[in-house]
Design an enzyme around this catalytic site. Structure first.
Site, PDB file in Angstrom:
ATOM      1  N   SER A  49       0.870  -1.186   0.000  1.00  0.00           N
ATOM      2  CA  SER A  49       0.000   0.000   0.000  1.00  0.00           C
ATOM      3  C   SER A  49       0.900   1.226   0.000  1.00  0.00           C
ATOM      4  O   SER A  49       2.103   1.121   0.286  1.00  0.00           O
ATOM      5  CB  SER A  49      -0.886   0.008   1.247  1.00  0.00           C
ATOM      6  OG  SER A  49      -0.086   0.200   2.399  1.00  0.00           O
ATOM      7  N   ASP A  84      -0.759  -1.562  -4.117  1.00  0.00           N
ATOM      8  CA  ASP A  84      -2.146  -1.835  -3.708  1.00  0.00           C
ATOM      9  C   ASP A  84      -2.883  -0.503  -3.514  1.00  0.00           C
ATOM     10  O   ASP A  84      -2.376   0.390  -2.828  1.00  0.00           O
ATOM     11  CB  ASP A  84      -2.078  -2.625  -2.389  1.00  0.00           C
ATOM     12  CG  ASP A  84      -3.430  -3.142  -1.938  1.00  0.00           C
ATOM     13  OD1 ASP A  84      -4.299  -3.374  -2.806  1.00  0.00           O
ATOM     14  OD2 ASP A  84      -3.610  -3.335  -0.721  1.00  0.00           O
ATOM     15  N   ASN A 229      -6.932 -10.722  -2.164  1.00  0.00           N
ATOM     16  CA  ASN A 229      -6.011  -9.929  -1.339  1.00  0.00           C
ATOM     17  C   ASN A 229      -6.187 -10.227   0.148  1.00  0.00           C
ATOM     18  O   ASN A 229      -7.306 -10.190   0.659  1.00  0.00           O
ATOM     19  CB  ASN A 229      -6.274  -8.444  -1.536  1.00  0.00           C
ATOM     20  CG  ASN A 229      -5.947  -7.964  -2.931  1.00  0.00           C
ATOM     21  OD1 ASN A 229      -5.605  -8.753  -3.805  1.00  0.00           O
ATOM     22  ND2 ASN A 229      -6.045  -6.668  -3.129  1.00  0.00           N
TER      23      ASN A 229
HETATM   24  P1  13P Z   1      -7.790  -7.466   4.374  1.00  0.00           P
HETATM   25  O1  13P Z   1      -6.889  -6.589   5.193  1.00  0.00           O
HETATM   26  O2  13P Z   1      -9.193  -7.410   4.827  1.00  0.00           O
HETATM   27  O3  13P Z   1      -7.276  -8.854   4.260  1.00  0.00           O
HETATM   28  O4  13P Z   1      -7.810  -6.837   2.902  1.00  0.00           O
HETATM   29  C1  13P Z   1      -6.625  -6.794   2.156  1.00  0.00           C
HETATM   30  C2  13P Z   1      -6.811  -6.066   0.883  1.00  0.00           C
HETATM   31  O5  13P Z   1      -7.835  -6.110   0.248  1.00  0.00           O
HETATM   32  C3  13P Z   1      -5.669  -5.299   0.359  1.00  0.00           C
HETATM   33  O6  13P Z   1      -6.017  -4.551  -0.745  1.00  0.00           O
END
Ligand code: 13P
Length: 287
Positions: A49, A84, A229
């Site tokens: 991210s 992400d 994910n």
């Molecule tokens: P979670 O943290 O709910 O597993 O989601 C991860 C996600 O979608 C990252 O983009």
């Protein structure tokens, strides 16, 4: 060597399984995920991210660390390094830094602007052989300060974005980042089915993989989801294992305070979580 996510996801869609995207936060996280993927002969996507990128000292540092590990650990399975929920600017920075895949999340823009910006990035990514993920319909919950309500995407808008030539498409189907609330209504399989009917071969992405029951994961895969994910679940596993170590007073015994010992139970917990997910998603042995 890092690869685009295109080939692994095309194979996953055709083979009716999903490749996991596991978000990374530091060296231990990255090593745990890469080693598990190699042990299980599974393709893998490392998610970063924008906040985690900043935490790890910027995208260039991340690229250096991941490339170094692939070489030093002798990783042979396909690995994609993926931004992400990227902003338009973040996507461009990652492309420059050497990521092999980016997500541009334009789901909070009006659809025309999402289309415009996604289209420009399709051009850039195609030229460089990188994979691009786009998003329609905000994913619920909070991630890195970005809050979404968990809406269901409009299948026609999904088709418009898919037709731009993106590699994979994330569509909101009632999924939420982080832990699911008690009163969660579950995934909207009607929405997912309508999206896959219109988008055909396009690999679909399920965000918010933490806490979705196994039967819903399997059904989502049967309806065209080929990338899932997972972030929070590894964080929870890491935290619980670290807590247990400290509460047992192990950091106070001998050299138990050494970070290589202190972080070891959390590292093993991430490995176990990733293994469980890869088995559930069906990606074991598909490298
Ligand atoms: P979670 O943290 O709910 O597993 O989601 C991860 C996600 O979608 C990252 O983009």
């Amino acid at each position: 060597m890092l690869v685009s996510a295109k080939e692994m996801l095309t194979k996953a869609k055709a083979g009716k399984y999903a490749v996991g995207q596991f978000n990374i936060n530091n060296l231990e996280w990255t090593k745990a995920i890469l080693l598990t993927a190699e042990e299980l002969k599974s393709p893998v996507i490392l998610g970063v991210s924008e906040g985690a990128g900043k935490y790890m000292c910027g995208y260039t540092t991340v690229v250096g660390m991941v490339n170094g590990m692939i070489k030093e650990l002798g990783i042979t399975v396909p690995v994609a390094l993926h931004l992400d929920h990227g902003s338009y600017e973040g996507a461009k920075k990652c492309i420059e830094a050497g990521f092999s895949s980016v997500m541009f999340d334009g789901s909070h823009y009006p659809i025309e602007e999402n289309i415009e910006k996604t289209k420009e990035l399709v051009g850039v990514c195609n030229e460089l052989g990188l994979s691009l993920e786009a998003e329609v319909g905000a994913i619920g919950g909070e991630e890195d300060g970005v809050i979404g309500t968990g809406e269901c995407a409009d299948p026609k808008e999904c088709k418009m974005i898919a037709d731009l030539g993106v590699t994979m498409l994330a569509a909101g189907i009632g999924n939420i980042h982080g832990k699911y609330p008690e009163n969660w209504a579950g995934l909207s399989f009607d929405t997912l089915d309508a999206i896959q009917q219109l988008t055909g071969d396009m690999p679909l992405v399920l965000h918010g993989g933490t806490g979705i029951p196994a039967d819903m994961i399997k059904k989502a895969i049967s309806l065209g989801v080929s990338k899932i994910n997972v972030n929070t679940e590894c964080q929870l596993a890491f935290a619980a294992a670290t807590r247990e170590y400290i509460e047992a007073g192990k950091d106070l015994q001998g050299k138990g305070f050494d970070p290589r010992k202190l972080l070891a139970p959390g590292f093993e917990a991430i490995k176990a979580t990733v293994k469980e997910k890869m088995e559930l998603f069906g990606s074991v042995g598909k490298a």
